[in-house]
Design a protein around this motif. Structure first.
Motif, PDB file in Angstrom:
ATOM      1  N   ILE A   1     -94.331  57.141 -31.483  1.00 49.45           N
ATOM      2  CA  ILE A   1     -95.751  57.212 -31.126  1.00 49.45           C
ATOM      3  C   ILE A   1     -96.571  56.465 -32.184  1.00 49.45           C
ATOM      4  O   ILE A   1     -96.439  56.739 -33.379  1.00 49.45           O
ATOM      5  CB  ILE A   1     -96.234  58.674 -31.016  1.00 49.45           C
ATOM      6  CG1 ILE A   1     -95.336  59.462 -30.056  1.00 49.45           C
ATOM      7  CG2 ILE A   1     -97.685  58.720 -30.567  1.00 49.45           C
ATOM      8  CD1 ILE A   1     -95.348  58.955 -28.638  1.00 49.45           C
ATOM      9  N   VAL A   2     -97.410  55.540 -31.727  1.00 53.70           N
ATOM     10  CA  VAL A   2     -98.253  54.764 -32.639  1.00 53.70           C
ATOM     11  C   VAL A   2     -99.723  55.013 -32.305  1.00 53.70           C
ATOM     12  O   VAL A   2    -100.058  55.554 -31.251  1.00 53.70           O
ATOM     13  CB  VAL A   2     -97.920  53.261 -32.562  1.00 53.70           C
ATOM     14  CG1 VAL A   2     -96.530  52.986 -33.063  1.00 53.70           C
ATOM     15  CG2 VAL A   2     -98.077  52.756 -31.120  1.00 53.70           C
ATOM     16  N   SER A   3    -100.596  54.621 -33.227  1.00 55.60           N
ATOM     17  CA  SER A   3    -102.027  54.887 -33.066  1.00 55.60           C
ATOM     18  C   SER A   3    -102.844  53.744 -33.646  1.00 55.60           C
ATOM     19  O   SER A   3    -102.383  53.023 -34.545  1.00 55.60           O
ATOM     20  CB  SER A   3    -102.397  56.205 -33.762  1.00 55.60           C
ATOM     21  OG  SER A   3    -103.798  56.417 -33.762  1.00 55.60           O
ATOM     22  N   ARG A   4    -104.072  53.608 -33.115  1.00 56.98           N
ATOM     23  CA  ARG A   4    -105.035  52.664 -33.691  1.00 56.98           C
ATOM     24  C   ARG A   4    -106.354  53.348 -34.035  1.00 56.98           C
ATOM     25  O   ARG A   4    -107.293  52.692 -34.481  1.00 56.98           O
ATOM     26  CB  ARG A   4    -105.289  51.512 -32.708  1.00 56.98           C
ATOM     27  CG  ARG A   4    -104.160  50.492 -32.696  1.00 56.98           C
ATOM     28  CD  ARG A   4    -104.372  49.415 -31.660  1.00 56.98           C
ATOM     29  NE  ARG A   4    -105.609  48.702 -31.817  1.00 56.98           N
ATOM     30  CZ  ARG A   4    -105.827  47.691 -32.666  1.00 56.98           C
ATOM     31  NH1 ARG A   4    -104.849  47.278 -33.452  1.00 56.98           N
ATOM     32  NH2 ARG A   4    -106.996  47.087 -32.727  1.00 56.98           N
ATOM     33  N   ILE A   5    -106.431  54.656 -33.818  1.00 55.60           N
ATOM     34  CA  ILE A   5    -107.665  55.382 -34.123  1.00 55.60           C
ATOM     35  C   ILE A   5    -107.498  56.315 -35.318  1.00 55.60           C
ATOM     36  O   ILE A   5    -108.470  56.912 -35.771  1.00 55.60           O
ATOM     37  CB  ILE A   5    -108.147  56.188 -32.900  1.00 55.60           C
ATOM     38  CG1 ILE A   5    -107.162  57.322 -32.579  1.00 55.60           C
ATOM     39  CG2 ILE A   5    -108.349  55.289 -31.703  1.00 55.60           C
ATOM     40  CD1 ILE A   5    -107.671  58.279 -31.524  1.00 55.60           C
ATOM     41  N   ASP A   6    -106.309  56.461 -35.826  1.00 59.54           N
ATOM     42  CA  ASP A   6    -106.074  57.353 -36.955  1.00 59.54           C
ATOM     43  C   ASP A   6    -106.764  56.821 -38.212  1.00 59.54           C
ATOM     44  O   ASP A   6    -106.775  55.603 -38.463  1.00 59.54           O
ATOM     45  CB  ASP A   6    -104.564  57.485 -37.198  1.00 59.54           C
ATOM     46  CG  ASP A   6    -104.212  58.691 -38.050  1.00 59.54           C
ATOM     47  OD1 ASP A   6    -104.539  58.664 -39.257  1.00 59.54           O
ATOM     48  OD2 ASP A   6    -103.632  59.656 -37.532  1.00 59.54           O
ATOM     49  N   ASP A   7    -107.340  57.721 -38.992  1.00 56.23           N
ATOM     50  CA  ASP A   7    -108.002  57.310 -40.240  1.00 56.23           C
ATOM     51  C   ASP A   7    -107.031  56.612 -41.190  1.00 56.23           C
ATOM     52  O   ASP A   7    -107.405  55.687 -41.921  1.00 56.23           O
ATOM     53  CB  ASP A   7    -108.624  58.521 -40.943  1.00 56.23           C
ATOM     54  CG  ASP A   7    -109.837  59.066 -40.199  1.00 56.23           C
ATOM     55  OD1 ASP A   7    -110.298  58.399 -39.252  1.00 56.23           O
ATOM     56  OD2 ASP A   7    -110.313  60.163 -40.556  1.00 56.23           O
ATOM     57  N   ARG A   8    -105.771  57.036 -41.158  1.00 51.59           N
ATOM     58  CA  ARG A   8    -104.773  56.438 -42.051  1.00 51.59           C
ATOM     59  C   ARG A   8    -104.462  54.998 -41.661  1.00 51.59           C
ATOM     60  O   ARG A   8    -103.973  54.220 -42.497  1.00 51.59           O
ATOM     61  CB  ARG A   8    -103.501  57.292 -42.044  1.00 51.59           C
ATOM     62  CG  ARG A   8    -103.690  58.654 -42.712  1.00 51.59           C
ATOM     63  CD  ARG A   8    -102.541  59.590 -42.428  1.00 51.59           C
ATOM     64  NE  ARG A   8    -102.541  59.993 -41.018  1.00 51.59           N
ATOM     65  CZ  ARG A   8    -101.676  60.839 -40.493  1.00 51.59           C
ATOM     66  NH1 ARG A   8    -100.754  61.390 -41.259  1.00 51.59           N
ATOM     67  NH2 ARG A   8    -101.726  61.146 -39.210  1.00 51.59           N
ATOM     68  N   PHE A   9    -104.725  54.637 -40.407  1.00 52.94           N
ATOM     69  CA  PHE A   9    -104.564  53.243 -39.982  1.00 52.94           C
ATOM     70  C   PHE A   9    -105.545  52.354 -40.740  1.00 52.94           C
ATOM     71  O   PHE A   9    -105.180  51.293 -41.256  1.00 52.94           O
ATOM     72  CB  PHE A   9    -104.775  53.144 -38.474  1.00 52.94           C
ATOM     73  CG  PHE A   9    -104.688  51.750 -37.921  1.00 52.94           C
ATOM     74  CD1 PHE A   9    -103.642  50.914 -38.258  1.00 52.94           C
ATOM     75  CD2 PHE A   9    -105.675  51.266 -37.069  1.00 52.94           C
ATOM     76  CE1 PHE A   9    -103.552  49.622 -37.739  1.00 52.94           C
ATOM     77  CE2 PHE A   9    -105.604  49.979 -36.549  1.00 52.94           C
ATOM     78  CZ  PHE A   9    -104.537  49.155 -36.899  1.00 52.94           C
ATOM     79  N   LEU A  10    -106.800  52.797 -40.826  1.00 49.86           N
ATOM     80  CA  LEU A  10    -107.807  52.043 -41.579  1.00 49.86           C
ATOM     81  C   LEU A  10    -107.435  51.991 -43.063  1.00 49.86           C
ATOM     82  O   LEU A  10    -107.615  50.962 -43.717  1.00 49.86           O
ATOM     83  CB  LEU A  10    -109.185  52.689 -41.386  1.00 49.86           C
ATOM     84  CG  LEU A  10    -110.361  52.023 -42.100  1.00 49.86           C
ATOM     85  CD1 LEU A  10    -110.482  50.562 -41.699  1.00 49.86           C
ATOM     86  CD2 LEU A  10    -111.658  52.766 -41.801  1.00 49.86           C
ATOM     87  N   TYR A  11    -106.916  53.108 -43.589  1.00 46.55           N
ATOM     88  CA  TYR A  11    -106.497  53.128 -44.999  1.00 46.55           C
ATOM     89  C   TYR A  11    -105.414  52.071 -45.251  1.00 46.55           C
ATOM     90  O   TYR A  11    -105.478  51.321 -46.239  1.00 46.55           O
ATOM     91  CB  TYR A  11    -105.970  54.516 -45.357  1.00 46.55           C
ATOM     92  CG  TYR A  11    -105.455  54.630 -46.776  1.00 46.55           C
ATOM     93  CD1 TYR A  11    -106.297  54.988 -47.821  1.00 46.55           C
ATOM     94  CD2 TYR A  11    -104.119  54.369 -47.075  1.00 46.55           C
ATOM     95  CE1 TYR A  11    -105.839  55.083 -49.128  1.00 46.55           C
ATOM     96  CE2 TYR A  11    -103.641  54.455 -48.369  1.00 46.55           C
ATOM     97  CZ  TYR A  11    -104.504  54.813 -49.394  1.00 46.55           C
ATOM     98  OH  TYR A  11    -104.029  54.887 -50.678  1.00 46.55           O
ATOM     99  N   LYS A  12    -104.444  51.989 -44.352  1.00 44.04           N
ATOM    100  CA  LYS A  12    -103.352  51.031 -44.529  1.00 44.04           C
ATOM    101  C   LYS A  12    -103.835  49.588 -44.398  1.00 44.04           C
ATOM    102  O   LYS A  12    -103.323  48.688 -45.085  1.00 44.04           O
ATOM    103  CB  LYS A  12    -102.241  51.316 -43.516  1.00 44.04           C
ATOM    104  CG  LYS A  12    -101.401  52.532 -43.864  1.00 44.04           C
ATOM    105  CD  LYS A  12    -100.637  52.309 -45.158  1.00 44.04           C
ATOM    106  CE  LYS A  12     -99.804  53.499 -45.549  1.00 44.04           C
ATOM    107  NZ  LYS A  12     -99.050  53.266 -46.807  1.00 44.04           N
ATOM    108  N   LEU A  13    -104.815  49.359 -43.526  1.00 44.95           N
ATOM    109  CA  LEU A  13    -105.371  48.007 -43.416  1.00 44.95           C
ATOM    110  C   LEU A  13    -106.070  47.601 -44.703  1.00 44.95           C
ATOM    111  O   LEU A  13    -105.939  46.458 -45.165  1.00 44.95           O
ATOM    112  CB  LEU A  13    -106.358  47.949 -42.242  1.00 44.95           C
ATOM    113  CG  LEU A  13    -105.763  48.076 -40.833  1.00 44.95           C
ATOM    114  CD1 LEU A  13    -106.866  48.034 -39.786  1.00 44.95           C
ATOM    115  CD2 LEU A  13    -104.741  46.980 -40.565  1.00 44.95           C
TER     116      LEU A  13
END
Length: 518
Positions: free
Chosen positions: A240-252
């Motif tokens: 399962i993947v996501s593009r709305i998770d806060d950690r996604f922005l952190y990793k970017l």
């Protein structure tokens, strides 16, 4: 002719097992690591010993014992039947007389075991048993392949990967991703984990945050009779993947800003409305580094890469501080706020902010996003109030429209403020029709001019926004409710003074715009 046919069948059956065993060499999983391949071969060798022993007891004799020697490198094996040395033979399948064995090996005594063989497998096992052995080896290889892929995907949880669109479904999008060992894995992006502006058909390659791995479930009955679901060890998996998770922005940010990965800049907090707006608080561990400047990059190049990946999500990067008044003032940007006008209670985690009238709508933000993100980022419940510099010019009987946040919601408060209706009396004077116009917004978008290399295209005529009759009735009712709620805060005398401005038609206008009391 018959003997030759039997011999050929026996060789074919043994070749079937050897070929199944040899599939280990051809499996993609074991091509890159010889040590791993050797370990797996030993596991499958143990499996072969167990399954051949089991089939011998099924087809030959229930009490038979066998020694099975397997060469993992050649995929070859030999099977020996163990026969007990006895004085008189009762079961020829598992016993041998002392007189007969002495002719072969005079060192054996009564009670010892004689290894008879290597046997011809076709004389002891049926074709069905041969097939069972082959299928068992193949299943073991598949299970180990899934295990290796699962362990590799498990290492990617919490990381960002680039996937290519494979299939677009009604409730999810399937991506494909090649791991470092060149294993093809499917990634599942549920609709609930997508940014609203995401268009997989237009952007076939996207960055995705690996959120979790779900294994195939199996129901297990407990000793007390209850039934629970547990992960099936050899079952399939769903990444399962996501593009709305806060950690996604952190990793970017971590990918675009090397100082974050090196620990020179620390992200202290993230708050997002995916696809619309985000706030990121940063702090520097070195006095020589400006955390906001480094995060934004020269001419905004670093932040622009992140914004582009998130479909133009508006990102505010602010300085973190332990002082709640300063932190809240910064979190409410783009509103211009003096930290001295912020009153924060550390115990209750509530804050009161006095704002200039023209800054209130910026503090709240469209749809209330700005103040909600500020509350999430700081952990404080924030209430905003109008701060009028010249109290003599203020009507003591009037009420700030932000006092109605709980009744109307931040979205409508922002729209009223944006329409210039910042006080209760202004709302009443405007009337229901004007309130409805403010809530609906502009009827048509601004003209857009498209630029291309070498020339400028003429602006395209915008399409006027069409409002259905049902929408008109809905917003009419909302406007009437707002007018009625605000009106209830004033006495009849206040209302008379408000509308008695010398206009003979003022009373008629009030009666026309004011909804009938229920």
């Amino acid at each position: 002719m018959v003997r030759k046919q039997v011999k050929t069948e026996g060789q074919d059956r043994k070749a079937q097992i050897a070929s199944a065993f040899g599939e280990i060499e051809q499996s993609k999983i074991f091509l890159d690591k010889r040590t791993e391949s050797a370990a797996v071969k030993m596991d499958i060798a143990d499996l072969l010993k167990d399954i051949i022993q089991k089939q011998l007891r099924k087809d030959y004799d229930p009490e038979v014992e066998a020694n099975i020697f397997i060469n993992p490198e050649r995929g070859d094996f030999e099977v020996y039947i163990l026969k007990k040395v006895v004085s008189e033979v009762d079961l020829e399948s598992i016993e041998i007389s002392i007189d007969e064995v002495r002719k072969i090996d005079d060192s054996l005594e009564l009670g010892d075991y004689y290894e008879e063989g290597p046997i011809k497998l076709e004389d002891y096992l049926s074709r069905k048993s041969i097939q069972i052995i082959k299928q068992s080896v193949q299943k073991k290889v598949r299970d180990l392949e899934r295990l290796v892929v699962y362990e590799e995907c498990l290492e990617k949880v919490g990381e960002v990967v680039a996937g290519e669109v494979y299939q677009v479904r009604s409730n999810e999008v399937i991506f494909t991703y090649n791991t470092s060992k060149d294993h093809r894995v499917e990634l599942v992006l549920p609709r609930a984990e997508m940014i609203k502006k995401d268009n997989p058909r237009r952007n076939p390659r996207m960055k995705l945050y690996v959120k979790r791995i779900e294994r195939e479930k199996v129901k297990v009955r407990l000793d007390d009779g209850g039934v629970v679901e547990r992960d099936k060890p050899d079952g399939g998996m769903k990444v399962i993947v996501s593009r709305i998770d806060d950690r996604f922005l952190y990793k970017l940010f971590e990918h675009e800003v090397p100082e974050i990965l090196d620990g020179l800049i620390v992200i202290k907090g993230i708050a997002r409305v995916p696809g619309e707006r985000a706030k990121v608080a940063v702090e520097s561990t070195s006095a020589r580094i400006d955390p906001v400047g480094a995060s934004v990059g020269y001419r905004g190049k670093r932040i622009q890469s992140i914004v582009k990946e998130l479909n133009n999500e508006n990102i505010d990067v602010i300085y973190y501080t332990d002082e709640p008044q300063i932190y809240i003032a910064r979190a409410l940007q783009p509103a211009k706020i003096d930290p001295l006008t912020v009153h924060a209670d550390i115990k209750t985690r509530k804050a009161r902010v006095m704002l200039k009238p023209d800054q209130i709508k910026y503090a709240i933000g469209k749809n209330g996003n700005n103040i909600h993100l500020a509350e999430k980022l700081t952990g404080y419940e924030i209430d905003v109030y109008r701060d009028v510099m010249d109290k003599s010019m203020e009507d003591p009987t009037d009420i700030d429209i932000i006092e109605f946040r709980e009744e109307f919601g931040d979205d409508m408060i922002y729209q009223l403020l944006d329409g210039g209706l910042d006080t209760a009396k202004k709302v009443l004077k405007a009337g229901v029709e004007r309130i409805e116009e403010v809530l609906l917004g502009p009827s048509a978008p601004e003209e857009i001019t498209f630029f291309s290399k070498g020339r400028t295209r003429s602006p395209i005529k915008p399409r006027e926004r069409k409002v259905t009759e049902e929408e008109k009735r809905y917003w009419k009712k909302i406007a009437e409710n707002i007018f009625k709620t605000v009106k209830e805060q004033f006495t009849d005398a206040d209302l008379h003074d408000l509308f008695d401005d010398g206009d003979e038609d003022s009373d008629d206008q009030q009666a026309a715009e004011s909804p009938a009391d229920e």
